[in-house]
Design a protein around this motif. Structure first.
Motif, PDB file in Angstrom:
ATOM      1  N   ASN A 142      19.955  49.966  47.833  1.00  0.00           N
ATOM      2  CA  ASN A 142      20.850  48.811  47.756  1.00  0.00           C
ATOM      3  C   ASN A 142      20.864  48.204  46.363  1.00  0.00           C
ATOM      4  N   CYS A 143      19.704  48.160  45.716  1.00  0.00           N
ATOM      5  CA  CYS A 143      19.639  47.612  44.350  1.00  0.00           C
ATOM      6  C   CYS A 143      20.491  48.437  43.403  1.00  0.00           C
ATOM      7  N   VAL A 144      20.401  49.758  43.523  1.00  0.00           N
ATOM      8  CA  VAL A 144      21.199  50.638  42.663  1.00  0.00           C
ATOM      9  C   VAL A 144      22.690  50.396  42.903  1.00  0.00           C
ATOM     10  N   ARG A 145      23.078  50.313  44.179  1.00  0.00           N
ATOM     11  CA  ARG A 145      24.477  50.097  44.526  1.00  0.00           C
ATOM     12  C   ARG A 145      24.958  48.738  44.017  1.00  0.00           C
ATOM     13  N   ILE A 146      24.146  47.713  44.191  1.00  0.00           N
ATOM     14  CA  ILE A 146      24.535  46.366  43.758  1.00  0.00           C
ATOM     15  C   ILE A 146      24.589  46.280  42.234  1.00  0.00           C
ATOM     16  N   GLU A 147      23.662  46.937  41.549  1.00  0.00           N
ATOM     17  CA  GLU A 147      23.698  46.944  40.082  1.00  0.00           C
ATOM     18  C   GLU A 147      24.978  47.587  39.578  1.00  0.00           C
ATOM     19  N   ALA A 148      25.431  48.654  40.240  1.00  0.00           N
ATOM     20  CA  ALA A 148      26.692  49.302  39.856  1.00  0.00           C
ATOM     21  C   ALA A 148      27.865  48.351  40.094  1.00  0.00           C
ATOM     22  N   GLN A 149      27.846  47.625  41.198  1.00  0.00           N
ATOM     23  CA  GLN A 149      28.912  46.660  41.478  1.00  0.00           C
ATOM     24  C   GLN A 149      28.911  45.532  40.452  1.00  0.00           C
ATOM     25  N   ALA A 177      27.855  45.729  37.351  1.00  0.00           N
ATOM     26  CA  ALA A 177      28.367  46.286  36.090  1.00  0.00           C
ATOM     27  C   ALA A 177      29.893  46.349  36.128  1.00  0.00           C
ATOM     28  N   GLN A 178      30.469  46.768  37.253  1.00  0.00           N
ATOM     29  CA  GLN A 178      31.926  46.835  37.373  1.00  0.00           C
ATOM     30  C   GLN A 178      32.537  45.440  37.299  1.00  0.00           C
ATOM     31  N   LYS A 179      31.921  44.466  37.949  1.00  0.00           N
ATOM     32  CA  LYS A 179      32.433  43.092  37.906  1.00  0.00           C
ATOM     33  C   LYS A 179      32.406  42.550  36.483  1.00  0.00           C
ATOM     34  N   ARG A 180      31.349  42.879  35.737  1.00  0.00           N
ATOM     35  CA  ARG A 180      31.276  42.423  34.335  1.00  0.00           C
ATOM     36  C   ARG A 180      32.397  43.033  33.511  1.00  0.00           C
ATOM     37  N   LYS A 181      32.691  44.327  33.748  1.00  0.00           N
ATOM     38  CA  LYS A 181      33.803  44.970  33.036  1.00  0.00           C
ATOM     39  C   LYS A 181      35.113  44.280  33.387  1.00  0.00           C
ATOM     40  N   ASP A 182      35.290  43.978  34.679  1.00  0.00           N
ATOM     41  CA  ASP A 182      36.513  43.298  35.114  1.00  0.00           C
ATOM     42  C   ASP A 182      36.644  41.933  34.444  1.00  0.00           C
ATOM     43  N   ILE A 183      35.552  41.193  34.374  1.00  0.00           N
ATOM     44  CA  ILE A 183      35.568  39.869  33.741  1.00  0.00           C
ATOM     45  C   ILE A 183      35.924  39.991  32.259  1.00  0.00           C
ATOM     46  N   ASP A 184      35.335  40.990  31.578  1.00  0.00           N
ATOM     47  CA  ASP A 184      35.653  41.196  30.160  1.00  0.00           C
ATOM     48  C   ASP A 184      37.134  41.523  29.976  1.00  0.00           C
ATOM     49  N   MET A 185      37.669  42.377  30.857  1.00  0.00           N
ATOM     50  CA  MET A 185      39.073  42.756  30.756  1.00  0.00           C
ATOM     51  C   MET A 185      39.968  41.536  30.984  1.00  0.00           C
ATOM     52  N   ILE A 186      39.643  40.725  31.960  1.00  0.00           N
ATOM     53  CA  ILE A 186      40.425  39.511  32.231  1.00  0.00           C
ATOM     54  C   ILE A 186      40.363  38.564  31.032  1.00  0.00           C
ATOM     55  N   GLY A 187      39.175  38.419  30.438  1.00  0.00           N
ATOM     56  CA  GLY A 187      39.034  37.573  29.252  1.00  0.00           C
ATOM     57  C   GLY A 187      39.885  38.070  28.100  1.00  0.00           C
TER      58      GLY A 187
END
Length: 85
Positions: free
Chosen positions: A45-52, A54-64
């Motif tokens: 679960n930690c691995v899966r959540i860490e991947a999520q 990381a994706q959310k951070r990329k999305d936030i950067d793209m939105i910014g």
């Protein structure tokens, strides 16, 4: 929770915390197997959540970046055309 080192008076069975305040009686071998499965589940679960994350951070950067581009576009449009009277 508080965990302290101790010794078992009866090593035939142990109480195993299965969550939300529930305990089950197991042999030490069964408890060990259960806890290994639980640790494995949590690690997966930690691995899966860490991947999520990381994706959310990329999305936030793209939105910014999009917001900055839109703000720059709006500023250039406001500064560009001047009214002549």
């Amino acid at each position: 929770s508080l965990y302290v080192k101790g010794f078992l008076a009866d090593s035939e069975s142990v109480l195993c915390d299965i969550g939300t305040g529930y305990f089950v009686e197991k042999t030490p071998k069964e408890a060990d197997e259960y806890l290994k499965r639980k640790v494995s589940y949590l690690e997966e679960n930690c691995v899966r959540i860490e991947a999520q994350i990381a994706q959310k951070r990329k999305d936030i950067d793209m939105i910014g970046n999009v917001m900055q581009a839109k703000a720059a576009q709006m500023q250039s449009q406001q500064a560009g055309p001047a009214k002549s009277e």
